[in-house]
Enzyme design. Structure first.
Site, short mmCIF file in Angstrom:
data_model
loop_
_atom_site.label_atom_id
_atom_site.label_comp_id
_atom_site.label_asym_id
_atom_site.label_seq_id
_atom_site.Cartn_x
_atom_site.Cartn_y
_atom_site.Cartn_z
N ARG A 1 40.93 11.04 -165.83
CA ARG A 1 40.50 11.23 -164.37
C ARG A 1 40.33 9.82 -163.69
O ARG A 1 39.81 9.52 -162.82
CB ARG A 1 39.15 11.84 -164.34
CG ARG A 1 38.92 13.29 -164.98
CD ARG A 1 37.79 13.78 -164.85
NE ARG A 1 37.71 15.33 -165.05
CZ ARG A 1 37.70 15.59 -166.65
NH1 ARG A 1 37.42 14.75 -167.35
NH2 ARG A 1 37.72 16.86 -166.82
N THR B 1 37.92 11.43 -171.15
CA THR B 1 38.91 11.96 -170.17
C THR B 1 38.39 11.41 -169.02
O THR B 1 39.12 11.83 -167.89
CB THR B 1 38.69 13.59 -170.21
OG1 THR B 1 37.50 13.96 -169.88
CG2 THR B 1 39.35 14.07 -171.19
N GLY C 1 31.62 17.81 -176.87
CA GLY C 1 30.36 18.84 -177.20
C GLY C 1 30.83 19.98 -177.63
O GLY C 1 30.11 20.67 -178.23
N TRP D 1 30.99 13.66 -170.18
CA TRP D 1 32.40 13.12 -170.06
C TRP D 1 32.91 12.96 -168.51
O TRP D 1 34.02 13.19 -168.21
CB TRP D 1 33.33 14.23 -170.67
CG TRP D 1 32.57 15.82 -170.24
CD1 TRP D 1 31.87 16.49 -170.95
CD2 TRP D 1 33.32 16.44 -169.25
NE1 TRP D 1 31.94 17.81 -170.81
CE2 TRP D 1 32.61 17.78 -169.49
CE3 TRP D 1 34.31 16.50 -168.34
CZ2 TRP D 1 32.81 18.85 -168.70
CZ3 TRP D 1 34.54 17.32 -167.58
CH2 TRP D 1 34.01 18.79 -167.63
N ASN E 1 26.04 20.42 -172.08
CA ASN E 1 25.67 21.46 -172.73
C ASN E 1 25.18 21.17 -174.14
O ASN E 1 25.44 20.16 -174.71
CB ASN E 1 26.77 22.60 -172.69
CG ASN E 1 27.71 22.37 -173.38
OD1 ASN E 1 28.80 21.66 -172.86
ND2 ASN E 1 27.95 22.75 -174.81
N ASP F 1 26.85 27.15 -172.05
CA ASP F 1 27.97 26.16 -171.92
C ASP F 1 28.09 25.35 -170.65
O ASP F 1 29.01 24.97 -169.91
CB ASP F 1 29.55 26.64 -172.42
CG ASP F 1 30.46 25.47 -172.26
OD1 ASP F 1 30.10 24.47 -172.59
OD2 ASP F 1 31.57 26.00 -171.68
N ASP G 1 27.43 22.63 -168.70
CA ASP G 1 27.68 21.24 -168.79
C ASP G 1 27.15 20.78 -167.49
O ASP G 1 27.96 20.97 -166.44
CB ASP G 1 29.04 20.95 -168.65
CG ASP G 1 29.67 20.36 -170.11
OD1 ASP G 1 28.79 19.46 -170.66
OD2 ASP G 1 30.71 20.69 -170.86
#
Ligand code: FES
Lengths: 197, 576
Positions: free
Chosen positions: B136, B180, B197, B246, B264, B306, B308
């Site tokens: 990113r 990332t 995670g 992340w 998460n 999940d 996040d």
């Protein structure tokens, strides 16, 4: 493994699959990694052993696999030194028994009694193949990498039939020798994921 | 030597000495990046993930605006030669552009012409398992830049030449640790957060000295024994509880506070890790000098979906109920649009409402801001549980934007997606997926009667009203949004490969352009020599691709799976 009943056999394979799906192969202990030959790619005449489940480490015999049942994950093992080659995840393979009549010529040439072997490493981004089930498009069961939904047809040399994977899984030629499943040659095709640019 | 031989040999010599036209580098004129420049970036530059530390994703440039955006045409393009999800914003510093691609590449380009200065290619290990093959962006400091890699290193490059200056291992990629995000740079510190995670890691945020890569501090997002918050975990669950971090954090220089989103809990079903599970699905307020946790807000307790919450909340001055306060705004993956107040020692709940359909929450406790869960839609062990929205949430990591001009928040939302899975307990094997369900059991289901999926929404955080929305009947919306002072909102994110501009006030679609692939990248605005440009990477992959595959295989939808991969940097300007 002494001639288990069909029922037991089935349970073993299913257990192996379930473990494969979630936990996959146990990571090699440092000592195993250090053993000479443990990170060599599968060699001709290596035997194959179960990578997981109750029978992890035991040599796979052709009768342990049945047409219509999911694949098992396996490590090659040097029969002379007894070193299991789990020093690199690039050595792990999936083996599955198929109807020999369904195999294309290349695949049949590398199979042993309908049993075919492929690298477990998905060619997309390197996840392990963890699932066996109906193809996204079609009725046949295929090898699946659920990380990004790539699918490979084990009857056609593991060619990509769905998803982002750029190329087929590397194939491992198999044979049957002294009642055991053995490696008949080195990997055909590149093992591992794509690298960009 | 014949004439022909002579010509051939001189041609070979010249190609060796002077590569034909491909490279202009090294960069001769480069403006060092200072703390002041990051705090107050020139309007023409885009040097942080969301341009400014507040994370608003807003450019003050207005040369391209609602009246001339229809004349936007490509100024130049550049093929990265890389496949997979190109999610990074092109980073621009006084005419130099740095583009990060999947597989750990960085390309330095002339931002005006698209000429290449240099390219860095990381050699990733053959046995790497890249669950999210993406990057990113690069962080800038002085005359260096910083890349976080999927094999879990932070690398410093010379901005002028691309040469590696230092390379620090963060943790072991073989244990499922990877990176990332674009590093956050604060006063000479390079700050990154762990991904992983899905592998049962214990998440953390870590800072390195920008000069030499020495670790300065590491703050775990899940408190250890004896630390406040550890009591919200049972037994040893905290050791493998997830809480990866992340995405790049935002920063308030006035109070010297970093706001960092935490992911998460692991594994997914909440009954495998009883308790509130701090600081999963939270925002942490961190001291950039020590990494100390100043305060936090948890978006939902005992995460089981999940969801996040890794995107850091935007720092926005909110006008609401007759007062102006320093707000934090976060359209959550858990479907709730959060308006919070940031105070020196606390983060206070102000308001929250669902911005897409959800069957998980029955309401929010007004005092605490705790959402009230409907247990029928909370995943547990040994049973199939379905819930809305899907595990990709109302909005995943692609960023929302805020325009201080319109005072609206622009959200890349997904409506009408639900999901579900059956919880299953499995032993943890480091380096292997550890989700608490079979990966192939994870479903994305379209709600019956759905008329569309992706929604670009404009919300007024002051009133809680949706001002406009643009619906996409045949596509998810999975791309970051950027707003500009030209009253424009730019976004890609759809499976038809389009890049679009909307009127920030009305939502009217003003311009669109088909690109080579699908856009999951972040648009940016910049200026060189008096001309404004809009840049974005087109390169489809990762989760946008996964959602697409799930959609395609649902017969009732009937979409074609025809989004090609391959990255291209697109740069647009108004046709003169
Ligand atoms: S790693 Fe297998 S599909 Fe992506």
């Amino acid at each position: 493994m002494s001639s288990p009943s069909d029922q037991t056999r089935r349970t073993i394979i299913l257990t192996a699959l379930a473990t494969a799906v979630h936990a996959a192969a146990p990571r090699p202990a440092a000592a195993e990694e250090d053993q000479p030959g443990s990170d060599l790619r599968p060699q001709k005449a290596d035997v194959l052993v179960f990578a997981e489940g109750d029978h992890a480490g035991e040599v796979i015999k052709p009768q342990d696999l049945k047409v219509g049942e999911p694949f098992v994950r396996a490590w090659p093992k040097d029969p002379k030194t007894s070193v299991v080659r789990k020093g690199s995840r690039l050595n792990e393979v999936v083996v599955v028994k198929l109807d020999p009549a369904e195999l294309d010529d290349d695949t049949r040439a590398r199979s042993a009694d309908g049993i075919v072997g492929y690298s477990v490493i998905c060619t997309h981004a390197g996840c392990p193949i963890t699932a066996w089930g109906k193809a996204a498009q079609g009725e046949k069961d295929v090898l699946k990498c659920v990380c990004h939904n790539s699918e490979f047809d084990p009857r056609q040399n593991a060619q990509v039939v769905f998803g982002p994977a750029p190329r087929r899984l590397a194939a491992l030629p198999l044979a049957i020798a002294d009642g055991s499943l053995t490696v008949a040659g080195t990997f055909v095709g590149k093992v591992g994921a794509q690298q960009g640019g | 030597m014949t004439m022909k031989q002579w010509l051939l040999s001189s041609f070979v010599a010249s190609t060796c000495l002077f590569p034909i036209g491909a490279f202009a580098g090294p960069i001769e004129k480069y403006t060092p990046v200072t703390a002041d420049r990051l705090k107050n970036p020139e309007p023409g530059n885009w040097m942080l993930y969301r341009r400014t530390y507040d994370g608003q994703g807003y450019s003050p440039l207005d040369q391209i605006n609602t009246s001339n955006v229809k004349d936007l045409v490509p100024a130049w393009t550049f093929s990265t030669g890389v496949v997979e999800g190109h999610e990074a914003p092109p980073i621009v510093n006084n005419g130099v552009m740095f583009v990060a691609t999947p597989m750990g590449q960085v390309i330095a380009l002339n931002a005006k012409t698209g000429e290449e200065y240099w390219r860095y290619k990381r050699q990733l290990p053959d046995d790497l398992f890249q669950l999210h093959p993406t990057n990113r962006g690069v962080g800038l400091w002085q005359d260096k830049l910083y890349l976080a890699t999927t094999d879990d290193h932070v690398v410093a490059l010379d901005a002028k030449t691309g040469k590696v200056l230092w390379d620090t291992k963060v943790q072991d990629y073989k244990k499922g640790q990877y990176l990332t995000l674009m590093p956050l740079i604060v006063d000479g510190k390079v700050i990154v957060g762990a991904a992983g995670g899905e592998f049962g890691v214990r998440g953390y945020v870590v800072a390195y000295d920008a000069n030499d890569g020495k670790e300065l501090w590491r703050t775990f997002t899940i408190p250890g024994k004896g630390e406040p918050g550890n009591e919200t975990w049972s037994g040893d669950d905290w050791k493998t509880g997830g809480g990866s971090a992340w995405m790049t954090g935002n920063y308030d220089p006035d109070t010297r506070t970093i706001y960092w989103g935490v992911g998460n809990a692991a594994p997914w079903p909440g009954d495998t890790h009883p308790g509130d599970n701090l600081y999963t699905t939270s925002v942490l307020a961190l001291d950039p000098d020590s990494g100390k946790i100043k305060t936090y807000f948890q978006y939902h307790q005992n995460d089981s979906w999940d969801w996040d919450e890794v995107e850091a909340p935007m720092l926005v001055d909110v006008q609401r109920d007759g007062r102006i306060f320093k707000g934090l705004i976060h359209p959550g993956r858990n479907a709730i649009f959060w308006v919070l107040e940031r105070k020196p020692d606390s983060i206070k709940y102000v308001a929250g409402w669902p911005y897409v359909y959800t069957d998980v929450w029955k309401g929010i406790e007004p005092e605490t801001g705790k959402p009230i869960v409907d247990p029928a839609h909370k995943p547990v062990m040994g049973k199939r549980v379905d819930f809305c929205p899907s595990l990709w949430g109302g909005k995943d990591w692609p960023s929302a934007a805020y325009s201080p001009k319109t005072r609206f928040v622009y959200v890349p939302a997904n409506e009408n997606f639900c999901g579900g899975f059956t919880g299953e307990k499995v032993p943890l094997v480091p380096g292997q997926l550890w989700l608490g369900t079979k990966p192939e059991d994870i479903g994305l289901k379209v709600r019956s009667g759905a008329t569309h999926f992706g929604e670009l929404q404009a919300w007024d955080p002051g009133t809680g009203k949706k001002v406009w929305s643009h619906n996409f009947p045949r596509s998810q919306l999975f791309g970051s949004v950027t707003a500009t002072a030209g009253d424009l909102v730019f976004v890609g994110g759809t499976n038809d490969r389009m890049f679009r501009a909307f009127h920030a006030k009305t939502g009217e679609l003003l311009w669109e352009q088909k690109t080579n692939s699908g856009i999951v990248g972040m648009p940016v605005a910049y200026e060189v020599d008096g001309t404004q440009y809009i840049a974005v990477q087109s390169g489809w992959g990762v989760d946008a691709q996964r959602i697409q595959d799930s959609l395609v295989t649902q017969n009732n939808v009937g979409l074609e799976n025809n989004v090609p991969q391959g990255g291209v940097v697109w740069v647009f300007a108004v046709k003169k």
